[in-house]
Design a protein around this motif. Structure first.
Motif, PDB file in Angstrom:
ATOM      1  N   GLU A 219      28.969 -17.832 -11.065  1.00  0.00           N
ATOM      2  CA  GLU A 219      29.217 -16.800 -10.057  1.00  0.00           C
ATOM      3  C   GLU A 219      28.239 -16.969  -8.894  1.00  0.00           C
ATOM      4  OE1 GLU A 219      29.183 -11.964  -9.373  1.00  0.00           O
ATOM      5  OE2 GLU A 219      28.851 -12.775 -11.372  1.00  0.00           O
ATOM      6  N   GLY A 220      28.789 -16.990  -7.676  1.00  0.00           N
ATOM      7  CA  GLY A 220      27.944 -17.106  -6.493  1.00  0.00           C
ATOM      8  C   GLY A 220      27.371 -18.481  -6.267  1.00  0.00           C
ATOM      9  N   ALA A 221      27.722 -19.449  -7.095  1.00  0.00           N
ATOM     10  CA  ALA A 221      27.192 -20.807  -6.917  1.00  0.00           C
ATOM     11  C   ALA A 221      27.887 -21.476  -5.731  1.00  0.00           C
ATOM     12  CB  ALA A 221      27.408 -21.627  -8.177  1.00  0.00           C
ATOM     13  N   ASP A 222      27.120 -22.197  -4.929  1.00  0.00           N
ATOM     14  CA  ASP A 222      27.652 -22.924  -3.780  1.00  0.00           C
ATOM     15  C   ASP A 222      28.022 -24.326  -4.254  1.00  0.00           C
ATOM     16  OD1 ASP A 222      28.166 -24.308  -1.457  1.00  0.00           O
ATOM     17  OD2 ASP A 222      26.444 -23.513  -0.366  1.00  0.00           O
ATOM     18  N   LEU A 223      29.321 -24.642  -4.217  1.00  0.00           N
ATOM     19  CA  LEU A 223      29.814 -25.919  -4.727  1.00  0.00           C
ATOM     20  C   LEU A 223      30.391 -26.806  -3.629  1.00  0.00           C
ATOM     21  CD1 LEU A 223      31.513 -24.491  -7.921  1.00  0.00           C
ATOM     22  CD2 LEU A 223      29.540 -26.017  -7.892  1.00  0.00           C
ATOM     23  N   ILE A 224      30.056 -26.528  -2.389  1.00  0.00           N
ATOM     24  CA  ILE A 224      30.626 -27.314  -1.300  1.00  0.00           C
ATOM     25  C   ILE A 224      30.208 -28.787  -1.420  1.00  0.00           C
ATOM     26  CG2 ILE A 224      28.745 -26.984   0.376  1.00  0.00           C
ATOM     27  CD1 ILE A 224      30.934 -26.578   2.509  1.00  0.00           C
ATOM     28  N   GLY A 225      31.195 -29.661  -1.442  1.00  0.00           N
ATOM     29  CA  GLY A 225      30.916 -31.092  -1.503  1.00  0.00           C
ATOM     30  C   GLY A 225      30.427 -31.605  -2.832  1.00  0.00           C
ATOM     31  N   ALA A 226      30.345 -30.758  -3.854  1.00  0.00           N
ATOM     32  CA  ALA A 226      29.877 -31.217  -5.166  1.00  0.00           C
ATOM     33  C   ALA A 226      30.921 -32.142  -5.789  1.00  0.00           C
ATOM     34  CB  ALA A 226      29.612 -30.027  -6.079  1.00  0.00           C
ATOM     35  N   ASP A 227      30.472 -33.235  -6.367  1.00  0.00           N
ATOM     36  CA  ASP A 227      31.380 -34.197  -6.999  1.00  0.00           C
ATOM     37  C   ASP A 227      31.580 -33.794  -8.451  1.00  0.00           C
ATOM     38  OD1 ASP A 227      32.763 -36.373  -8.016  1.00  0.00           O
ATOM     39  OD2 ASP A 227      31.642 -37.831  -6.824  1.00  0.00           O
ATOM     40  N   LEU A 228      32.767 -33.264  -8.755  1.00  0.00           N
ATOM     41  CA  LEU A 228      33.061 -32.740 -10.085  1.00  0.00           C
ATOM     42  C   LEU A 228      33.980 -33.654 -10.894  1.00  0.00           C
ATOM     43  CD1 LEU A 228      33.632 -28.992  -9.139  1.00  0.00           C
ATOM     44  CD2 LEU A 228      31.651 -29.938 -10.338  1.00  0.00           C
ATOM     45  N   ARG A 229      34.065 -34.908 -10.509  1.00  0.00           N
ATOM     46  CA  ARG A 229      34.945 -35.817 -11.242  1.00  0.00           C
ATOM     47  C   ARG A 229      34.521 -35.922 -12.710  1.00  0.00           C
ATOM     48  NH1 ARG A 229      34.519 -41.214  -7.960  1.00  0.00           N
ATOM     49  NH2 ARG A 229      32.451 -40.329  -7.589  1.00  0.00           N
ATOM     50  N   GLY A 230      35.449 -35.603 -13.584  1.00  0.00           N
ATOM     51  CA  GLY A 230      35.171 -35.704 -15.008  1.00  0.00           C
ATOM     52  C   GLY A 230      34.262 -34.612 -15.543  1.00  0.00           C
ATOM     53  N   ALA A 231      33.857 -33.665 -14.704  1.00  0.00           N
ATOM     54  CA  ALA A 231      33.001 -32.566 -15.177  1.00  0.00           C
ATOM     55  C   ALA A 231      33.817 -31.676 -16.110  1.00  0.00           C
ATOM     56  CB  ALA A 231      32.483 -31.757 -13.994  1.00  0.00           C
ATOM     57  N   ASP A 232      33.187 -31.227 -17.192  1.00  0.00           N
ATOM     58  CA  ASP A 232      33.876 -30.402 -18.181  1.00  0.00           C
ATOM     59  C   ASP A 232      33.691 -28.934 -17.828  1.00  0.00           C
ATOM     60  OD1 ASP A 232      35.010 -29.237 -20.392  1.00  0.00           O
ATOM     61  OD2 ASP A 232      34.119 -30.645 -21.823  1.00  0.00           O
ATOM     62  N   LEU A 233      34.756 -28.323 -17.327  1.00  0.00           N
ATOM     63  CA  LEU A 233      34.715 -26.930 -16.888  1.00  0.00           C
ATOM     64  C   LEU A 233      35.432 -25.993 -17.855  1.00  0.00           C
ATOM     65  CD1 LEU A 233      35.596 -27.446 -13.106  1.00  0.00           C
ATOM     66  CD2 LEU A 233      33.318 -27.244 -14.116  1.00  0.00           C
ATOM     67  N   ARG A 234      35.677 -26.447 -19.058  1.00  0.00           N
ATOM     68  CA  ARG A 234      36.391 -25.595 -20.010  1.00  0.00           C
ATOM     69  C   ARG A 234      35.589 -24.329 -20.309  1.00  0.00           C
ATOM     70  NH1 ARG A 234      37.571 -29.901 -24.667  1.00  0.00           N
ATOM     71  NH2 ARG A 234      35.499 -30.550 -23.943  1.00  0.00           N
TER      72      ARG A 234
END
Length: 271
Positions: A219-234
């Protein structure tokens, strides 16, 4: 205030621009090499993908991740008035040059419209409104004007407001900042954040490739431009995060328990 749904790709009103204008190299994301300006071998006469339902299985994962922020239909139907590069071959090169410029402008509009939708930014609403109008006017211009835009300079102007938005949102959560929440541009490939409290964290431009973010609170995290390839968001809580895009979540792993912002559709390939 701009409706973000207008910045989602509508392939039914596009002339397959991402399948022609952009190059790609044979890799884990693409099964073949393709030069810029050359149609993908899977592009059909009606501008639809011939293997759309089996892209991942046939080695074209990169196609399922890509998002044009609505630039495809904008250039096809507005900038070029609904006349395709096949019907007017003389316009092809110009259309293909305009497309990536409009995509960048639409990406900025995505961020600006999100910033304008937040109550924490009410003190800069007028500035956001002005920048939204200016960016929209740039994207609405004729092809010749679009090709003269200094996108880097315009992005720098917009970024001033996006940084201000980030500060306002993250400071509204309260608590003291620490190095544990400041990850701007950090190499966090494969990092272990499972179940972590990442409220108000700064992940601008961070490399989160393959990171374990299961059940993390963003919550409230700034994710602009973050590379989330293969990141586990489950199971991750992303609903209150800021500057998250379809492009980012398409490259990540998620499930039915992943809480996304209302503006983002759940990727079809998520379990």
């Amino acid at each position: 205030m701009l409706d973000q749904t207008n910045l989602l790709a509508d392939c039914s009103n596009c002339f397959g621009l991402c399948c022609v204008a952009l190059p790609f190299a044979k890799s884990s994301d693409f099964a073949v090499d393709k030069d810029a300006g050359r149609p993908c071998k899977n592009l059909q006469d009606d501008f639809r993908c011939g293997i759309h339902t089996s892209l991942r299985r046939k080695g074209f994962t990169g196609c399922t991740v890509y998002d044009c922020f609505g630039a495809g239909q904008k250039v096809s139907q507005h900038t070029h008035g609904g006349t395709s590069w096949r019907d007017a071959p003389e316009s092809a090169s110009g259309m293909f040059e305009v497309f990536p410029v409009v995509r960048q402008l639409h990406e900025l509009l995505w961020y600006l419209s999100e910033a304008r939708s937040l109550q924490q930014t009410r003190i800069i609403f007028s500035e956001l409104d002005a920048q939204i109008e200016r960016t929209k006017n740039l994207a609405d211009g004729p092809a010749s004007a679009i090709l003269r835009i200094d996108v880097a300079a315009h992005r720098a102007e917009v970024n001033v407001l996006l940084l201000r938005t980030s500060e306002l949102v993250r400071s509204s959560l309260g608590g003291k900042r620490s190095r544990k929440t400041e990850h701007r541009g950090a190499d966090l490939i494969g990092a272990k954040f499972r179940g972590a409290n990442l409220r108000g964290a700064n992940f601008r431009g961070a490399y989160l490739i393959g990171a374990d973010l299961r059940a993390a609170d963003l919550e409230g995290a700034d994710l602009i431009g973050a590379d989330l390839r293969g990141a586990d968001l489950r199971g991750a809580r992303l609903r209150g995060s800021i500057f998250l895009t379809r492009f980012q979540i398409n490259g990540a792993i998620g499930d039915a328990a992943t809480a996304l912002p209302d503006s983002l559709p759940r990727p079809a390939h998520w379990s």
